[in-house]
Design an enzyme around this catalytic site. Structure first.
Site, short mmCIF file in Angstrom:
data_model
loop_
_atom_site.label_atom_id
_atom_site.label_comp_id
_atom_site.label_asym_id
_atom_site.label_seq_id
_atom_site.Cartn_x
_atom_site.Cartn_y
_atom_site.Cartn_z
N SER B 21 0.83 -1.20 0.00
CA SER B 21 0.00 0.00 0.00
C SER B 21 0.87 1.26 0.00
O SER B 21 1.84 1.35 0.73
CB SER B 21 -0.89 -0.01 1.24
OG SER B 21 -1.70 1.13 1.27
N CYS B 131 0.68 4.12 10.71
CA CYS B 131 1.28 5.20 9.94
C CYS B 131 1.89 6.23 10.89
O CYS B 131 1.20 6.76 11.75
CB CYS B 131 0.26 5.88 9.04
SG CYS B 131 1.01 7.16 8.04
N ASN B 193 5.41 -1.71 8.88
CA ASN B 193 5.26 -0.40 8.25
C ASN B 193 6.63 0.30 8.30
O ASN B 193 7.62 -0.29 8.74
CB ASN B 193 4.20 0.41 9.00
CG ASN B 193 3.53 1.44 8.10
OD1 ASN B 193 4.20 2.10 7.30
ND2 ASN B 193 2.24 1.59 8.22
#
Lengths: 244, 303
Positions: B21, B131, B193
């Protein structure tokens, strides 16, 4: 967009820190002046985006200024070396929107893509004139090439050491009538041109990029018509959409 | 003939390669280069309830063998994604995709998950609790086990699709957070991430990124990602999608040996838009070289 291998044919210094590199390869994805290529360099993770200065068949000309690690590495490359390029990136200038007498205005390392633009405008039957701005006489490049196209060329130097003393906007006041504006250069210059210009026009912007082809959203700016990726929806924006 | 198939819950992937993503948009930029249907799946750009511009530019910086970004979840918002981006993606990619969602509140996660649950081409919902770019938002859900469990439960309650929680590496104990998500009903985990990082411009003497800090990705973080996948594999039973700096078919095999069932390829797509294609094409050669007949057999093999 295409990804292909180019061969360096020549890499020469034009001024103290500006170089011209000529590369041969598959240029078929390049369709407009103002587009750029993204170059992979040994030892650097991200590619380096450089605007197209000229295109003749399979020969691609780029002019770049040494500003950091990437362009410094580029300046050391020699003839015969192969480079991996993404080509045909960005929207480029739309010459069909111009009147018959456009003015093209470049500052410093923003000058190179305007050379291909001038050629495109001429071949479209238009009569462009060029304003080139530099800090000082020793930093001037491409003046002779623009003149050889048979167009009026106005050179401005900020310190008055050559041509018109002052900025491109000073030259704009002296260059006579024009009906459209094409510009490329540092953002303060673009803004000054935007404020001084009396016509519609197109402005080419710069931003730090991740991918250079629209995937990472690293270079997005806000415009009157929504968010635009400088690499994909730009780098050329129309006057009417720019938010400073 | 080697077998590259892997299974995430009940979804069979032709191979374990999934663009990560935020590095692949909705596929449109890549479909002009190659047929996306060779990909195992696609995790599309993170979706939030409302349209987001993200952070100011510069959003990109470089480092040795990697990069930093502070894009800040730029996306057109849930409605536009469901009405435009997903149907467009379905035109160019015929297999189930992974819907990556983010939020600033439990309600926002729930609303995004509920909408994605109705989408036929969504196979998995990947919940980004990690995030690092959102001030006082997304980060908090991924940092505390209790908060990660809470968001997992809330999303699970509104969807029958498999729910994967995408974990942040910027935590004290990633295995504890992974376990909390598993206990709360997560069907799988995605990790890692980006790693919170910074660069300073020597000319201006200021941070390069307008947001000052950003998430580091690229080949440089691969050993860290591998270590975390290895640790998490020892504490959970649910499948793991491993990611972080994967750049080659060898990296894929290594990540699977650490415990990943599938992998995501991120920053490599930005450097080389053919990265996923080249890895998929090279995978059989690497499998033969290391005498792997079926990729399923090597998952967690290093333990």
């Amino acid at each position: 967009m295409k990804k292909s291998i180019f061969t360096i044919e020549n890499n020469e210094r034009l001024t103290n820190d500006v170089y011209r590199i000529m590369l041969s390869g598959d240029t078929s994805a390049i369709s407009a002046a103002g587009q750029f290529v993204n170059i992979e360099l040994d030892g650097l993770y991200l590619r380096r985006p450089i605007s197209v200065c000229d295109l003749e068949g399979t020969m691609l000309t780029l002019i770049y200024k040494v500003v950091g690690r990437g362009t410094e590495k580029m300046s050391l490359l020699t003839k015969g070396k192969k480079l991996d390029l993404l080509t045909g990136l960005g929207n480029g200038y739309d010459t069909s929107k111009s009147g018959d007498n456009p003015v093209i205005i470049g500052g410093g390392v923003g000058v190179p893509p305007l050379y291909m633009l001038a050629k495109k405008l001429i071949s479209a039957g238009k009569k462009p004139k060029a304003i080139l701005g530099f800090n000082t006489k020793s930093e001037i490049f491409l003046e002779d090439e623009f003149s050889a196209l048979g167009i009026d060329v106005y050179v401005a130097s900020a310190d008055g050491s050559y041509g018109i003393k002052g900025y491109v906007t000073d030259a704009l006041r002296e260059c006579g009538a024009y009906d459209y504006t094409f510009s490329c250069g540092p953002e303060p210059m673009l803004k000054a041109v935007y404020n001084a210009a009396e016509t519609d026009g197109q402005y080419s912007f710069e931003e730090r990029m991740g991918c250079g082809f629209g995937a990472c959203m690293g270079c997005t700016c806000e415009t009157k018509y929504g968010f635009k990726r400088i690499c994909k929806d730009g780098p050329v924006l129309e006057r009417g959409e720019i938010i400073w | 003939m080697v077998d590259t198939k892997v299974v995430l819950n009940n979804i069979v992937l032709d191979n374990p390669i999934i663009p990560a993503s935020g590095t692949f948009g909705y596929g449109a930029e890549f479909t002009e280069l190659y047929d996306l249907n060779i990909l195992g799946s696609i995790s599309f750009k993170g979706t939030t309830l409302n349209e987001r511009f993200g952070n100011k530019t510069p959003r990109i910086a470089e480092c040795e063998s990697g990069m930093l970004n502070s894009v800040g979840l730029q996306n057109p918002g849930l409605k536009a994604v469901c009405e435009h981006e997903l149907p467009n993606l379905a035109q160019i990619y015929k297999k189930p995709v992974i819907a990556n969602i983010s939020g600033f509140s439990l309600e926002e996660y729930v609303e995004c998950a509920r909408a994605m649950d109705k989408k036929e081409n969504v196979g998995i919902i990947e919940v980004n609790v990690s995030c690092p770019n959102i001030h006082g938002g997304g980060m908090s859900f991924g940092v505390l086990p209790e908060a990660a469990a809470e968001v997992t439960k809330a999303v699970k309650a509104v969807t029958t699709k498999p729910v994967y929680i995408k974990l942040s590496p910027n935590v004290k104990d990633i295995a504890a957070i992974a376990s909390a998500c598993e206990e709360a009903g997560a069907d799988g985990l995605s990790l890692i991430n980006t790693i919170l990082a910074m660069r300073i411009d020597l000319k201006t003497r200021k941070p390069i990124l307008a947001n000052k800090m950003g998430g580091m990705s690229g080949a440089a973080i691969f050993p860290i990602a591998l270590r975390m996948v290895y640790q998490v594999y020892e504490s959970v039973k649910i499948p793991i999608i491993g990611m972080g700096g994967i750049s080659s078919a060898e990296d894929v095999v290594e990540m699977m040996l650490a415990g990943a069932t599938a992998v995501q390829v991120g920053a490599a797509n930005l450097k080389n838009p053919f990265a996923c294609k080249e890895i998929i094409e090279d995978l059989p050669r690497v499998m033969e070289k290391y005498k792997i007949s079926s990729l399923c057999d090597i998952i967690g093999g290093a333990h």
